[in-house]
Enzyme design. Structure first.
Site, PDB file in Angstrom:
ATOM      1  N   ASP A   1      -0.342   8.458   4.365  1.00  0.00           N
ATOM      2  CA  ASP A   1      -1.019   9.839   4.759  1.00  0.00           C
ATOM      3  C   ASP A   1      -0.099  10.987   5.269  1.00  0.00           C
ATOM      4  O   ASP A   1      -0.321  12.083   5.141  1.00  0.00           O
ATOM      5  CB  ASP A   1      -2.163   9.679   5.735  1.00  0.00           C
TER       6      ASP A   1
ATOM      7  N   ASP B   1       3.953   2.370  10.018  1.00  0.00           N
ATOM      8  CA  ASP B   1       4.072   3.451  11.186  1.00  0.00           C
ATOM      9  C   ASP B   1       5.238   4.318  10.589  1.00  0.00           C
ATOM     10  O   ASP B   1       6.236   3.950  10.334  1.00  0.00           O
ATOM     11  CB  ASP B   1       4.482   2.305  12.405  1.00  0.00           C
TER      12      ASP B   1
ATOM     13  N   ASP C   1       2.514  -9.195   8.862  1.00  0.00           N
ATOM     14  CA  ASP C   1       2.403  -8.060  10.093  1.00  0.00           C
ATOM     15  C   ASP C   1       2.607  -8.917  11.110  1.00  0.00           C
ATOM     16  O   ASP C   1       2.748 -10.133  11.272  1.00  0.00           O
ATOM     17  CB  ASP C   1       0.955  -7.775  10.043  1.00  0.00           C
TER      18      ASP C   1
ATOM     19  N   GLU D   1       2.661  -7.572   1.018  1.00  0.00           N
ATOM     20  CA  GLU D   1       2.300  -6.247   1.552  1.00  0.00           C
ATOM     21  C   GLU D   1       2.928  -6.380   2.865  1.00  0.00           C
ATOM     22  O   GLU D   1       2.705  -7.186   3.959  1.00  0.00           O
ATOM     23  CB  GLU D   1       0.802  -6.144   1.929  1.00  0.00           C
TER      24      GLU D   1
END
Ligand SMILES: C[S@@+](CC[C@H](N)C(=O)[O-])C[C@H]1O[C@@H](n2cnc3c(N)ncnc32)[C@H](O)[C@@H]1O
Length: 230
Positions: free
Chosen positions: A162, A126, A77, A52
């Site tokens: 989104d 992002d 991350d 991920e």
């Protein structure tokens, strides 16, 4: 908050399932880290590896790992204090198929050998709205072409977001390529959701920190799943 971050960074150093390599030798000397060795050195099995990218707190990484003990998961991350949440939960639950890597996705090829990765999740990455070339947007074809170096032929990429621009860009960039779109929806929790079988309902119901925030604001959630051809 600063104190909390320090605590989380310190705790990460005590976790054997958290990897925080120094990037300098990778950037300056072209060194690699765990490349081709994740299964042998960490997971100690030959199971599939799912990563991920921009995992934040690692909700997908941890919840998928719990549901699929025979698949290895790695959350990545640049912010270690964020994935500390997931690393803690994985430890508390005794999950041995979860790890986290702190690094920048820009250097991702230093961490994986060809065919090492089976699947990639890109969750609410992002959006980088000013990045017209896609050189910073980890959901762009520029990045898929990096991922192609280590994902298996026919390996799957999932994008959950989104932002309609990310969704549209992905569909446009996929058009005319030999990558195969397996499924997509501009409103995951609308009619599309009812058409899914129970397994996919469960997978797509996992809510990340950012997803929960966008849902509270009444935003629709978009999803694209496609297969990468070599
Ligand atoms: C909007 S947040 C989404 C986090 C999580 N996936 C979620 O849905 O809650 C984007 C995440 O990507 C990470 N990120 C952004 N650019 C990155 C890069 N170039 N390399 C590594 N991580 C990056 C950020 O640190 C952040 O945690």
């Amino acid at each position: 908050m600063a104190k909390d971050k320090l605590k989380r960074w310190a705790e990460n150093k005590t976790f054997t399932h958290v990897f925080e390599p120094n990037l300098l030798p990778i950037i300056k000397e072209g060194k690699t880290f765990m490349k081709g060795e994740w299964r042998k050195k960490f997971y100690k099995n030959d199971n599939p590896l799912v990563i991920e990218l921009g995992c934040g707190k690692g909700e997908y990484t941890v919840q998928l790992a719990e549901a699929n003990p025979h698949i290895n998961y790695l959350g990545i991350d640049v912010k270690g204090h964020r994935f500390n949440h997931g690393a803690r939960i994985a430890k508390a639950k005794g999950l041995t198929n979860v790890a986290f890597l702190r690094t920048r996705i820009e250097f991702i090829e230093a961490f994986f050998a060809p065919n090492e990765v089976d699947e990639i999740w890109l969750t609410f990455s992002d959006p980088q709205p000013r990045d017209e070339t896609g050189l910073k947007r980890i959901t762009s074809s520029f990045f898929w072409n990096k991922y192609k170096h280590f994902i298996k032929d026919n390996g799957v990429i999932h994008i959950k977001h989104d932002n309609p621009m990310i969704y549209q860009n992905a569909l446009e960039e996929l058009e005319g390529t030999n990558y195969v779109i397996e499924s997509h929806s501009e409103d995951v929790y609308g009619d599309y959701f009812q058409s899914l079988d129970e397994q996919w309902k469960k997978i797509l119901s996992i809510r990340t920190f950012y997803e929960s925030r966008w849902l509270e604001e009444g935003k629709k959630i978009h999803y694209v799943r496609f297969r990468i051809r070599q």
